[in-house]
Design a protein around this motif. Structure first.
Motif, PDB file in Angstrom:
ATOM      1  N   ARG A  80      52.822  86.695  17.020  1.00  8.11           N
ATOM      2  CA  ARG A  80      51.509  87.017  17.592  1.00  8.11           C
ATOM      3  C   ARG A  80      50.396  86.251  16.881  1.00  8.11           C
ATOM      4  N   LYS A  81      50.497  86.148  15.571  1.00  7.05           N
ATOM      5  CA  LYS A  81      49.483  85.402  14.818  1.00  7.05           C
ATOM      6  C   LYS A  81      49.527  83.903  15.162  1.00  7.05           C
ATOM      7  N   LEU A  82      50.736  83.386  15.362  1.00 11.16           N
ATOM      8  CA  LEU A  82      50.873  81.977  15.729  1.00 11.16           C
ATOM      9  C   LEU A  82      50.286  81.712  17.116  1.00 11.16           C
ATOM     10  N   LYS A  83      50.479  82.663  18.020  1.00  9.62           N
ATOM     11  CA  LYS A  83      49.941  82.496  19.369  1.00  9.62           C
ATOM     12  C   LYS A  83      48.417  82.475  19.338  1.00  9.62           C
ATOM     13  N   ASN A  84      47.826  83.361  18.551  1.00  5.62           N
ATOM     14  CA  ASN A  84      46.366  83.370  18.425  1.00  5.62           C
ATOM     15  C   ASN A  84      45.857  82.073  17.806  1.00  5.62           C
ATOM     16  N   LEU A  85      46.579  81.588  16.789  1.00  2.45           N
ATOM     17  CA  LEU A  85      46.187  80.335  16.149  1.00  2.45           C
ATOM     18  C   LEU A  85      46.306  79.174  17.132  1.00  2.45           C
ATOM     19  N   HIS A  86      47.327  79.199  17.954  1.00  2.00           N
ATOM     20  CA  HIS A  86      47.515  78.176  18.992  1.00  2.00           C
ATOM     21  C   HIS A  86      46.274  78.086  19.879  1.00  2.00           C
ATOM     22  N   TYR A  87      45.800  79.224  20.384  1.00  2.35           N
ATOM     23  CA  TYR A  87      44.643  79.216  21.278  1.00  2.35           C
ATOM     24  C   TYR A  87      43.390  78.713  20.560  1.00  2.35           C
ATOM     25  N   GLU A  88      43.205  79.137  19.322  1.00  3.32           N
ATOM     26  CA  GLU A  88      42.027  78.715  18.557  1.00  3.32           C
ATOM     27  C   GLU A  88      42.026  77.198  18.338  1.00  3.32           C
ATOM     28  N   LEU A  89      43.183  76.651  17.965  1.00  2.00           N
ATOM     29  CA  LEU A  89      43.260  75.218  17.671  1.00  2.00           C
ATOM     30  C   LEU A  89      43.173  74.373  18.935  1.00  2.00           C
ATOM     31  N   CYS A  90      43.727  74.869  20.035  1.00  2.00           N
ATOM     32  CA  CYS A  90      43.605  74.146  21.310  1.00  2.00           C
ATOM     33  C   CYS A  90      42.139  74.018  21.706  1.00  2.00           C
ATOM     34  N   ASP A  91      41.387  75.096  21.559  1.00  2.00           N
ATOM     35  CA  ASP A  91      39.964  75.062  21.873  1.00  2.00           C
ATOM     36  C   ASP A  91      39.220  74.114  20.944  1.00  2.00           C
ATOM     37  N   GLN A  92      39.595  74.123  19.681  1.00  2.00           N
ATOM     38  CA  GLN A  92      38.893  73.312  18.691  1.00  2.00           C
ATOM     39  C   GLN A  92      39.129  71.816  18.891  1.00  2.00           C
ATOM     40  N   TYR A  93      40.385  71.433  19.152  1.00  2.00           N
ATOM     41  CA  TYR A  93      40.732  70.009  19.186  1.00  2.00           C
ATOM     42  C   TYR A  93      40.840  69.435  20.600  1.00  2.00           C
ATOM     43  N   GLY A  94      40.840  70.290  21.612  1.00  2.00           N
ATOM     44  CA  GLY A  94      40.866  69.796  22.979  1.00  2.00           C
ATOM     45  C   GLY A  94      42.204  69.240  23.425  1.00  2.00           C
ATOM     46  N   ILE A  95      43.273  69.500  22.679  1.00  2.00           N
ATOM     47  CA  ILE A  95      44.634  69.136  23.069  1.00  2.00           C
ATOM     48  C   ILE A  95      45.530  70.339  22.791  1.00  2.00           C
ATOM     49  N   GLU A  96      46.770  70.260  23.268  1.00  2.00           N
ATOM     50  CA  GLU A  96      47.714  71.336  22.998  1.00  2.00           C
ATOM     51  C   GLU A  96      48.204  71.262  21.550  1.00  2.00           C
ATOM     52  N   VAL A  97      48.084  72.368  20.845  1.00  2.00           N
ATOM     53  CA  VAL A  97      48.617  72.491  19.488  1.00  2.00           C
ATOM     54  C   VAL A  97      49.670  73.591  19.549  1.00  2.00           C
ATOM     55  N   ASP A  98      50.937  73.180  19.555  1.00  2.00           N
ATOM     56  CA  ASP A  98      52.034  74.101  19.828  1.00  2.00           C
ATOM     57  C   ASP A  98      52.820  74.435  18.565  1.00  2.00           C
ATOM     58  N   PHE A  99      53.231  75.683  18.470  1.00  2.00           N
ATOM     59  CA  PHE A  99      54.081  76.135  17.370  1.00  2.00           C
ATOM     60  C   PHE A  99      55.416  76.605  17.949  1.00  2.00           C
ATOM     61  N   SER A 100      56.507  76.177  17.324  1.00  2.00           N
ATOM     62  CA  SER A 100      57.838  76.565  17.783  1.00  2.00           C
ATOM     63  C   SER A 100      58.102  78.035  17.487  1.00  2.00           C
ATOM     64  N   ASP A 101      59.170  78.552  18.069  1.00  2.00           N
ATOM     65  CA  ASP A 101      59.686  79.837  17.608  1.00  2.00           C
ATOM     66  C   ASP A 101      60.102  79.694  16.150  1.00  2.00           C
ATOM     67  N   LEU A 102      60.118  80.793  15.438  1.00  2.00           N
ATOM     68  CA  LEU A 102      60.504  80.747  14.027  1.00  2.00           C
ATOM     69  C   LEU A 102      61.956  80.275  13.896  1.00  2.00           C
ATOM     70  N   LYS A 103      62.171  79.357  12.964  1.00  2.00           N
ATOM     71  CA  LYS A 103      63.516  78.848  12.665  1.00  2.00           C
ATOM     72  C   LYS A 103      63.850  79.221  11.234  1.00  2.00           C
ATOM     73  N   PRO A 104      64.730  80.230  11.020  1.00  2.00           N
ATOM     74  CA  PRO A 104      65.074  80.623   9.645  1.00  2.00           C
ATOM     75  C   PRO A 104      65.696  79.467   8.873  1.00  2.00           C
ATOM     76  N   VAL A 105      65.251  79.257   7.673  1.00  2.00           N
ATOM     77  CA  VAL A 105      65.747  78.138   6.867  1.00  2.00           C
ATOM     78  C   VAL A 105      67.253  78.265   6.634  1.00  2.00           C
ATOM     79  N   SER A 106      67.752  79.500   6.626  1.00  2.00           N
ATOM     80  CA  SER A 106      69.186  79.719   6.380  1.00  2.00           C
ATOM     81  C   SER A 106      70.058  79.190   7.515  1.00  2.00           C
ATOM     82  N   THR A 107      69.457  78.936   8.684  1.00  2.00           N
ATOM     83  CA  THR A 107      70.240  78.474   9.838  1.00  2.00           C
ATOM     84  C   THR A 107      70.200  76.960  10.007  1.00  2.00           C
TER      85      THR A 107
END
Length: 275
Positions: A80-107
């Protein structure tokens, strides 16, 4: 970005530092191991759109989020925090700023080989966290990429051509001209990448692919003698994109040619798959 000025590349660096700072205020190292930039800008091959004397970012910023092992409720909270950050950064930079689903380092060590992960392994930039995190991935080679990865790529780009055709037929051209043009170029880029994968010669760098495709047996995949130049133009577009004029007949002719060539290569790859 190889086609960007020193000033443009400084802007990219400053933007990434800003994103890393924002990320640092939201997440702790107990939750997230690293934030990794992939795509063109992660490979230092991002597109530079030049309009007059102004240089602009053109491609998306694609981030991969490598996390610790956490319970599902914690993952959902971070998402949820990543999704909110995505919207904020898209508005700020005028391009898509995408974050992947979490990838556990153990995998990471057991990550199956895909074109996306292959590209990320060899062309990335860690902007926050453990800079060595992707050393946990397997050490894949280009010859390990199966032709199934070429077919998946072509299927994806084929959908781009389908939507481009739909926009051209049913929508206001001037509103979708860049989308159509971009997807024509993406189709030719994918054709080059698919041929190189099928030949065991793929490379993560588009600049290197521009050289390797010159040596590939392109005629075995497509009889149209224009394809070598079209692939070079498309790969150059990836580095130095340009807008085009919304001229219906010219765009329609280019799109139909791309579809015809694309189909030849697609079926040739299937023939190679079945051997």
């Amino acid at each position: 970005a190889p086609y960007g000025s020193d000033g443009f590349n400084r802007i990219i660096d400053e933007s990434l530092k800003d994103i890393a700072t924002r990320f640092d205020t939201l997440f702790s190292r107990d939750e997230i191991v690293a934030l990794v930039l992939g795509g063109g800008y992660g490979r230092n091959e991002g597109g530079v759109l030049k309009e007059g004397n102004e240089e602009k970012l053109y491609n998306d910023l694609d981030f991969f989020v490598i996390s610790k092992d956490m319970p599902p409720w914690k993952n959902a909270h971070i998402d949820r925090k990543l999704k909110n950050l995505h919207y904020e950064l898209c508005d700020q930079y005028g391009i898509e700023v995408d974050f992947s689903d979490l990838k556990p380092v153990s995998t990471l060590a057991k990550t199956p080989l895909t074109l996306m992960w292959y590209d990320l392994l060899y062309g990335h930039k860690v902007i926050w966290g453990n800079i060595h995190v992707l050393q946990n991935l397997p050490r894949w080679k280009a010859k390990d990429l199966g032709i199934n990865e070429a077919l998946k790529l072509l299927l994806n780009r084929g959908m781009g051509l389908y939507f481009a055709r739909s926009h051209l037929l049913h929508d206001v051209l001037i509103e979708h001209c860049d989308f159509i043009n971009r997807n024509i170029h993406k189709a030719y880029q994918a054709v080059a990448e698919a041929i190189l994968i099928a030949e065991g010669k793929y490379h993560w760098s588009v600049i290197r692919r521009m050289e390797l495709i010159k040596e590939a047996p392109v005629a075995e995949y497509c009889s149209d003698g224009r394809l070598p130049n079209l692939m070079q133009e498309a790969m150059l577009f990836k580095l130095c994109p340009q807008y085009i004029d919304p001229v219906p007949k010219a765009i329609n002719d280019r799109l139909q040619m791309a579809i015809d060539i694309f189909e030849q290569v697609y079926y040739a790859c299937w023939a190679k798959y079945f051997g």
